[in-house]
Design a protein around this motif. Structure first.
Motif, PDB file in Angstrom:
ATOM      1  N   THR A  93       2.026   5.994  -0.786  1.00  0.00           N
ATOM      2  CA  THR A  93       2.712   4.699  -0.678  1.00  0.00           C
ATOM      3  C   THR A  93       2.199   3.908   0.522  1.00  0.00           C
ATOM      4  OG1 THR A  93       4.510   5.784   0.523  1.00  0.00           O
ATOM      5  CG2 THR A  93       4.798   5.490  -1.838  1.00  0.00           C
ATOM      6  N   ALA A  94       1.897   4.597   1.601  1.00  0.00           N
ATOM      7  CA  ALA A  94       1.343   3.898   2.773  1.00  0.00           C
ATOM      8  C   ALA A  94      -0.023   3.311   2.442  1.00  0.00           C
ATOM      9  CB  ALA A  94       1.243   4.859   3.947  1.00  0.00           C
ATOM     10  N   ALA A  95      -0.871   4.080   1.729  1.00  0.00           N
ATOM     11  CA  ALA A  95      -2.192   3.567   1.352  1.00  0.00           C
ATOM     12  C   ALA A  95      -2.074   2.393   0.386  1.00  0.00           C
ATOM     13  CB  ALA A  95      -3.016   4.696   0.730  1.00  0.00           C
ATOM     14  N   LEU A  96      -1.129   2.460  -0.535  1.00  0.00           N
ATOM     15  CA  LEU A  96      -0.948   1.382  -1.504  1.00  0.00           C
ATOM     16  C   LEU A  96      -0.425   0.124  -0.819  1.00  0.00           C
ATOM     17  CD1 LEU A  96       0.608   3.536  -4.348  1.00  0.00           C
ATOM     18  CD2 LEU A  96      -1.652   2.474  -4.373  1.00  0.00           C
ATOM     19  N   ALA A  97       0.459   0.288   0.164  1.00  0.00           N
ATOM     20  CA  ALA A  97       0.947  -0.881   0.904  1.00  0.00           C
ATOM     21  C   ALA A  97      -0.196  -1.560   1.645  1.00  0.00           C
ATOM     22  CB  ALA A  97       2.044  -0.455   1.874  1.00  0.00           C
ATOM     23  N   ARG A  98      -1.105  -0.768   2.232  1.00  0.00           N
ATOM     24  CA  ARG A  98      -2.269  -1.357   2.917  1.00  0.00           C
ATOM     25  C   ARG A  98      -3.187  -2.061   1.932  1.00  0.00           C
ATOM     26  NH1 ARG A  98      -1.970   3.635   5.665  1.00  0.00           N
ATOM     27  NH2 ARG A  98      -3.639   4.495   4.354  1.00  0.00           N
ATOM     28  N   LEU A  99      -3.311  -1.507   0.728  1.00  0.00           N
ATOM     29  CA  LEU A  99      -4.146  -2.131  -0.289  1.00  0.00           C
ATOM     30  C   LEU A  99      -3.635  -3.516  -0.648  1.00  0.00           C
ATOM     31  CD1 LEU A  99      -6.512  -1.774  -2.293  1.00  0.00           C
ATOM     32  CD2 LEU A  99      -4.871  -0.791  -3.903  1.00  0.00           C
ATOM     33  N   ALA A 100      -2.326  -3.661  -0.754  1.00  0.00           N
ATOM     34  CA  ALA A 100      -1.751  -4.964  -1.101  1.00  0.00           C
ATOM     35  C   ALA A 100      -1.939  -5.980   0.020  1.00  0.00           C
ATOM     36  CB  ALA A 100      -0.277  -4.799  -1.431  1.00  0.00           C
ATOM     37  N   GLU A 101      -1.921  -5.517   1.267  1.00  0.00           N
ATOM     38  CA  GLU A 101      -2.061  -6.441   2.399  1.00  0.00           C
ATOM     39  C   GLU A 101      -3.394  -7.172   2.376  1.00  0.00           C
ATOM     40  OE1 GLU A 101      -1.482  -4.034   5.806  1.00  0.00           O
ATOM     41  OE2 GLU A 101       0.697  -3.810   5.520  1.00  0.00           O
ATOM     42  N   SER A 102      -4.407  -6.556   1.811  1.00  0.00           N
ATOM     43  CA  SER A 102      -5.734  -7.171   1.781  1.00  0.00           C
ATOM     44  C   SER A 102      -5.946  -8.057   0.565  1.00  0.00           C
ATOM     45  CB  SER A 102      -6.813  -6.081   1.816  1.00  0.00           C
ATOM     46  OG  SER A 102      -6.711  -5.239   0.675  1.00  0.00           O
ATOM     47  N   ARG A 103      -4.943  -8.207  -0.271  1.00  0.00           N
ATOM     48  CA  ARG A 103      -5.079  -8.992  -1.498  1.00  0.00           C
ATOM     49  C   ARG A 103      -3.967 -10.035  -1.564  1.00  0.00           C
ATOM     50  NH1 ARG A 103      -8.490  -6.323  -5.103  1.00  0.00           N
ATOM     51  NH2 ARG A 103      -9.235  -4.348  -4.217  1.00  0.00           N
ATOM     52  N   PRO A 104      -4.298 -11.307  -1.393  1.00  0.00           N
ATOM     53  CA  PRO A 104      -3.255 -12.349  -1.346  1.00  0.00           C
ATOM     54  C   PRO A 104      -2.469 -12.504  -2.640  1.00  0.00           C
ATOM     55  CG  PRO A 104      -5.461 -13.316  -1.405  1.00  0.00           C
ATOM     56  CD  PRO A 104      -5.644 -11.855  -1.203  1.00  0.00           C
ATOM     57  N   GLN A 105      -3.055 -12.090  -3.773  1.00  0.00           N
ATOM     58  CA  GLN A 105      -2.362 -12.256  -5.056  1.00  0.00           C
ATOM     59  C   GLN A 105      -1.509 -11.043  -5.429  1.00  0.00           C
ATOM     60  OE1 GLN A 105      -6.125 -13.265  -7.178  1.00  0.00           O
ATOM     61  NE2 GLN A 105      -4.952 -14.996  -7.988  1.00  0.00           N
ATOM     62  N   VAL A 106      -1.464 -10.034  -4.556  1.00  0.00           N
ATOM     63  CA  VAL A 106      -0.779  -8.786  -4.880  1.00  0.00           C
ATOM     64  C   VAL A 106       0.307  -8.530  -3.845  1.00  0.00           C
ATOM     65  CG1 VAL A 106      -1.033  -6.298  -5.187  1.00  0.00           C
ATOM     66  CG2 VAL A 106      -2.837  -7.838  -5.976  1.00  0.00           C
ATOM     67  N   ARG A 107       1.486  -8.168  -4.328  1.00  0.00           N
ATOM     68  CA  ARG A 107       2.589  -7.773  -3.443  1.00  0.00           C
ATOM     69  C   ARG A 107       2.987  -6.334  -3.737  1.00  0.00           C
ATOM     70  NH1 ARG A 107       7.698 -11.473  -3.464  1.00  0.00           N
ATOM     71  NH2 ARG A 107       7.023 -12.300  -5.485  1.00  0.00           N
ATOM     72  N   TRP A 108       3.201  -5.552  -2.670  1.00  0.00           N
ATOM     73  CA  TRP A 108       3.672  -4.180  -2.811  1.00  0.00           C
ATOM     74  C   TRP A 108       5.184  -4.190  -2.742  1.00  0.00           C
ATOM     75  CZ3 TRP A 108       3.137   0.385  -4.579  1.00  0.00           C
ATOM     76  CH2 TRP A 108       3.815   1.478  -4.052  1.00  0.00           C
ATOM     77  N   ILE A 109       5.837  -3.747  -3.803  1.00  0.00           N
ATOM     78  CA  ILE A 109       7.289  -3.723  -3.879  1.00  0.00           C
ATOM     79  C   ILE A 109       7.746  -2.274  -3.766  1.00  0.00           C
ATOM     80  CG2 ILE A 109       9.319  -4.389  -5.212  1.00  0.00           C
ATOM     81  CD1 ILE A 109       7.542  -6.728  -4.333  1.00  0.00           C
ATOM     82  N   ASP A 110       8.471  -1.983  -2.708  1.00  0.00           N
ATOM     83  CA  ASP A 110       9.019  -0.632  -2.490  1.00  0.00           C
ATOM     84  C   ASP A 110      10.529  -0.784  -2.366  1.00  0.00           C
ATOM     85  OD1 ASP A 110       9.759   1.896  -1.732  1.00  0.00           O
ATOM     86  OD2 ASP A 110       8.096   2.174  -0.330  1.00  0.00           O
ATOM     87  N   ARG A 111      11.223  -0.652  -3.491  1.00  0.00           N
ATOM     88  CA  ARG A 111      12.668  -0.880  -3.492  1.00  0.00           C
ATOM     89  C   ARG A 111      13.388   0.171  -2.659  1.00  0.00           C
ATOM     90  NH1 ARG A 111      15.045  -1.601  -9.269  1.00  0.00           N
ATOM     91  NH2 ARG A 111      16.614  -2.807  -8.122  1.00  0.00           N
ATOM     92  N   THR A 112      12.916   1.412  -2.689  1.00  0.00           N
ATOM     93  CA  THR A 112      13.567   2.470  -1.920  1.00  0.00           C
ATOM     94  C   THR A 112      13.524   2.151  -0.433  1.00  0.00           C
ATOM     95  OG1 THR A 112      12.917   4.079  -3.601  1.00  0.00           O
ATOM     96  CG2 THR A 112      13.576   4.930  -1.447  1.00  0.00           C
ATOM     97  N   ALA A 113      12.332   1.780   0.069  1.00  0.00           N
ATOM     98  CA  ALA A 113      12.206   1.445   1.486  1.00  0.00           C
ATOM     99  C   ALA A 113      12.991   0.187   1.832  1.00  0.00           C
ATOM    100  CB  ALA A 113      10.733   1.271   1.849  1.00  0.00           C
ATOM    101  N   SER A 114      13.000  -0.784   0.911  1.00  0.00           N
ATOM    102  CA  SER A 114      13.723  -2.030   1.182  1.00  0.00           C
ATOM    103  C   SER A 114      15.219  -1.782   1.318  1.00  0.00           C
ATOM    104  CB  SER A 114      13.453  -3.039   0.060  1.00  0.00           C
ATOM    105  OG  SER A 114      12.089  -3.359  -0.022  1.00  0.00           O
ATOM    106  N   TYR A 115      15.773  -0.957   0.416  1.00  0.00           N
ATOM    107  CA  TYR A 115      17.199  -0.681   0.490  1.00  0.00           C
ATOM    108  C   TYR A 115      17.543   0.185   1.703  1.00  0.00           C
ATOM    109  CZ  TYR A 115      18.327  -2.841  -3.963  1.00  0.00           C
ATOM    110  OH  TYR A 115      18.538  -3.751  -4.968  1.00  0.00           O
ATOM    111  N   SER A 116      16.653   1.078   2.067  1.00  0.00           N
ATOM    112  CA  SER A 116      16.896   1.875   3.274  1.00  0.00           C
ATOM    113  C   SER A 116      16.909   0.981   4.511  1.00  0.00           C
ATOM    114  CB  SER A 116      15.836   2.968   3.406  1.00  0.00           C
ATOM    115  OG  SER A 116      15.943   3.908   2.360  1.00  0.00           O
ATOM    116  N   ALA A 117      15.968   0.029   4.553  1.00  0.00           N
ATOM    117  CA  ALA A 117      15.950  -0.915   5.669  1.00  0.00           C
ATOM    118  C   ALA A 117      17.207  -1.780   5.675  1.00  0.00           C
ATOM    119  CB  ALA A 117      14.697  -1.786   5.588  1.00  0.00           C
ATOM    120  N   LEU A 118      17.664  -2.151   4.473  1.00  0.00           N
ATOM    121  CA  LEU A 118      18.877  -2.952   4.373  1.00  0.00           C
ATOM    122  C   LEU A 118      20.092  -2.163   4.866  1.00  0.00           C
ATOM    123  CD1 LEU A 118      19.618  -5.798   3.282  1.00  0.00           C
ATOM    124  CD2 LEU A 118      20.263  -4.683   1.150  1.00  0.00           C
TER     125      LEU A 118
END
Length: 769
Positions: free
Chosen positions: A599-624
């Motif tokens: 998941t960390a590698a996939l999140a970095r992959l999305a950062e380099s692509r302006p048309q791609v967003r990495w959606i991690d609902r588990t991490a988002s809800y934990s942060a919330l």
């Protein structure tokens, strides 16, 4: 004046009865299955999600909310085949399950793709056509031509590219085998059967009907096979049914346990059937009103709200107990007594309702449901006591040995010692609590709201691995200005995913572009294939002595509209969002075999692509959860300051005697949680806020009613029943409710024990002045 007042009270009581009855009748449909909810994510806010992410989540959920997948396995195919057919046969007449046909047949799918097949290549095929010499490709094609069973239309596809394209996609899941859907694995074959749940699994009767039906069918399958079979199962309905069964048990345990404890305390204190019946009436009305009000406001009631609301019984009885305790001690007439008690009871109601409504500060639908349930239930119980008890109560209960002992216990209660002894006890307590606080861990985990059976979770994980099921909680969202730009952006992302799979970071993915390439890629692949086949057919013509003609180019290219209309696209349609949910076009790429490292590698992959967003609902809800835990923690501190100022205005320098017991109880509770290894989460912080709302009343009592045996009896009975109610909530299998109940059990018990220790040693009047 007496007669008009009596009529007024009678009119209010009748209006209240009609209001409660009407609301309850209107919400009778609550018990229908559609009004119950067990989705954990329904408890959490979705406002942070934009429209497109919300649409993606909805699409991904729609495809699986009613489906159940069962895998039957054995080393030998023959007994497995017999067992699988017996399994399906037993479930044919099951009213709660309907067998789903397999996805579109391979033949139908191949026919739908046939006009566009020349523009479809796999990544390996494309690379081979680019890297291989024409001579090597021609030799391979001629070997296929002279092999036994060569296809009669060899010239149309000399390299077998079309069959290879289909085989690459068929290898991603189960395939038809002798009338069944089969899957090979290292431990042997599996038969995959899919079912759709009919009706709803939210039956609060304590039974798991779907699971029982599957168990009966599995017994038939093993009997038909004549050998033990392996079974795996997965599906949201199974989790929902398990949650409903668990909730039914917990509602019974917590609600009935609290009710029995309250009635036992009332019997010990008053030794009369009438107080028991009237207090039970107020509790029944309170719980019914809480359920009806919640269903009316929210349209649905979450199962965790029912479990939490069952603890309301331990709080709502306070008003009836106060009434009968005062009636027992001074024998005053019911209506004058109620007028005298009304200000204190109303103040108690207000503080408790405010304490519960603080749960609604955070924008959590689940917490707001719990707040509405509790506030409405308490208000209904209060009004039942105020409006009905004076008319239904005809004789004051006689003092019992138990009530006299409890009422007189205040005089025997130890005070906090002064001098060296008090300092020594304080230092020892601070040391023990401090060590516990150092061990206290913080957890902001979405799984704390789940209580699925471990065996079901393990079975689902194994089934997901065998079927290569992707995770709907973590995915890529690809966005572009038009459909072709979207497909090109997705293809670029998939090319990068191939590299991650080759490195072992990722097991696989599901993407629309694997089945619907962009037009530019189809044209490029068709040109690449045309060039290679021209060289192959030229050499084959020379060998065979006849002119071979290549297949004609397609008249059109496969586009989104054509693909979406084909039955073969059904499994992947939820991934194509199109123009919905936001500007431009969007699609979803699901991923298989995720790990924390991937998941960390996939999140970095999305950062380099302006048309791609990495959606991690588990991490988002934990942060919330972490954000609101911290916010509510600060709110608890602000509440202590506000309550302290209010107490100073009322009691002056003696205000600390009312506030200190609650503050000490809260601190000791956190230390005990650390010693017990129970992590602190959002619900634990909310318990501290409720503890302030409930516990401060005991300290106020000691300053307002010093030496009043009736009030002390009522407070002792109320504190005992409240502690028991939340103590039973600590038995919940849901970790969040367990920590919430345990925190309040410890906190309320400690406030009850500590408050008399700090009561004043001289008259309150002098202190107040």
């Amino acid at each position: 004046m007496t007669e008009p007042r009596s009529r007024a009270w009678a009119g209010l009581a009748l209006l209240w009865l009609l209001a409660v009855a009407g609301l309850a009748w209107q919400q009778t449909g609550f018990w229908q299955a559609a009004r119950l909810d067990s989705d954990v994510l329904a408890l959490l806010p979705g406002a942070a999600e934009d429209g497109r992410v919300a649409l993606a989540n909805q699409r991904l959920a729609q495809g699986s909310t009613r489906q159940i997948v069962v895998l039957l396995g054995h080393d030998d195919w023959a007994p497995l085949q017999r067992g699988a057919k017996a399994f399906a046969s037993r479930l044919q007449d099951e009213p709660r399950l309907q067998a789903l046909p397999p996805d579109a047949a391979v033949g139908d799918a191949m026919a739908a793709y046939a006009p566009y097949q020349r523009g479809l290549l796999t990544r390996d095929q494309r690379q081979r056509l680019l890297d291989e010499e024409p001579q090597a490709l021609a030799s391979l094609a001629l070997a296929r031509l002279f092999a036994p069973g060569a296809a009669p239309d060899w010239a149309a596809d000399p390299l077998g590219l079309e069959l290879g394209w289909w085989q690459a996609r068929a290898g991603r899941g189960p395939a038809p085998r002798e009338g069944l859907l089969a899957l090979d694995s290292p431990v042997g074959p599996w038969v995959v059967q899919r079912f759709e749940q009919r009706g709803s699994p939210f039956a609060l009767d304590g039974d798991r009907h779907l699971q029982a039906a599957l168990d009966r069918a599995f017994a038939d399958a093993q009997a038909a096979a004549g050998r033990p079979l392996r079974r795996l199962q997965a599906g949201v309905p199974l989790h929902a049914e398990a949650a409903a069964a668990r909730a039914s048990q917990e509602v019974a345990t917590i609600g009935l346990g609290s009710l029995l404890a309250v009635l036992l305390l009332v019997w010990l204190a008053f030794r009369s059937l009438r107080p028991i019946l009237l207090v039970a009436l107020s509790l029944l009305v309170g719980v019914a009103a809480g359920v009806a009000a919640t269903a009316w406001v929210f349209g649905q009631v979450h199962l965790l709200t029912l479990v939490f609301g069952a603890s309301l019984v331990g709080v709502a009885e306070d008003y009836g107990i106060h009434y009968f305790a005062s009636r027992q001690q001074d024998g005053a007439a019911p209506r004058p007594l109620m007028r005298r008690l009304l200000p204190a009871l109303a103040l108690a109601l207000a503080t408790s309702v405010v304490a519960y409504l603080t749960l609604a500060i955070a924008p959590f639908p689940g917490l707001r449901q719990m707040a509405v349930f509790s506030a409405a239930g308490l208000a209904a119980a209060f009004l039942t006591v105020v409006l009905w008890f004076p008319f239904l109560d005809r004789a004051s209960p006689r003092p019992s040995r138990f009530s006299r002992w409890v009422a007189g216990s205040l005089a025997r209660w130890l005070r906090w010692p002064r001098g060296v002894a008090g300092i020594a006890i304080g230092l020892a307590l601070a040391t023990v609590v401090g060590v516990g606080l150092l061990q206290l861990q913080v957890r902001d985990d979405l799984r704390s709201l789940q209580a699925s059976p471990p065996e079901l979770l393990a079975s689902e994980r194994e089934a997901a691995a065998l079927l290569s099921l992707p995770s709907p909680a973590q995915y890529f969202l690809v966005e572009a200005g038009d459909p072709q730009a979207l497909l090109r952006a997705e293809e670029s992302l998939v090319d990068a995913l191939h590299e991650l799979r080759a490195s072992g970071t990722l097991a696989g993915w599901r993407a629309v572009s694997d089945y619907l390439p962009s037009q530019s890629r189809q044209q490029a692949d068709a040109g690449l294939r045309r060039t290679a086949e021209a060289a192959i057919l030229a050499q084959a013509s020379a060998v065979l002595g006849e002119s071979l003609v290549a297949a004609p180019e397609p008249d059109a290219w496969l586009g989104p509209d054509t693909w979406l209309a084909a039955p073969a696209s059904a499994p992947l349609r939820p991934l194509w969002l199109g123009e919905q949910g936001g500007p431009g076009w969007a699609s979803v790429v699901l991923l298989e075999g995720l790990t924390p490292d991937s998941t960390a590698a996939l999140a970095r992959l999305a950062e380099s692509r302006p048309q791609v967003r990495w959606i991690d609902r588990t991490a988002s809800y934990s942060a919330l959860l972490s954000h609101y835990r911290q916010m509510m923690g600060w709110l608890v501190l602000v509440a202590y300051v506000a309550v302290g100022l209010a107490l100073v205005l009322r009691f002056g320098r003696a205000a600390w005697r009312a506030l200190l017991p609650t503050a000490l109880a809260a601190t000791i509770t956190l230390g005990l949680l650390g010693w017990l290894g129970v992590p602190l989460d959002l619900f634990g912080v909310l318990a501290q806020l409720l503890l302030l709302g409930f516990g401060i009343d005991y300290g106020i009592f000691l300053l307002e009613h010093d030496g009043d045996p009736a009030s002390w009896l009522a407070v002792c009975l109320g504190a005992a029943s409240t502690s028991l109610a939340f103590g039973l909530l600590a038995l919940s299998a849901t970790p969040a409710l367990h920590s919430f109940g345990l925190s309040l059990l410890l906190g309320i018990s400690l406030v009850w024990l500590l408050s008399p220790c700090f009561r004043p040693r001289r008259e309150i009047g002098a202190l107040a002045r």
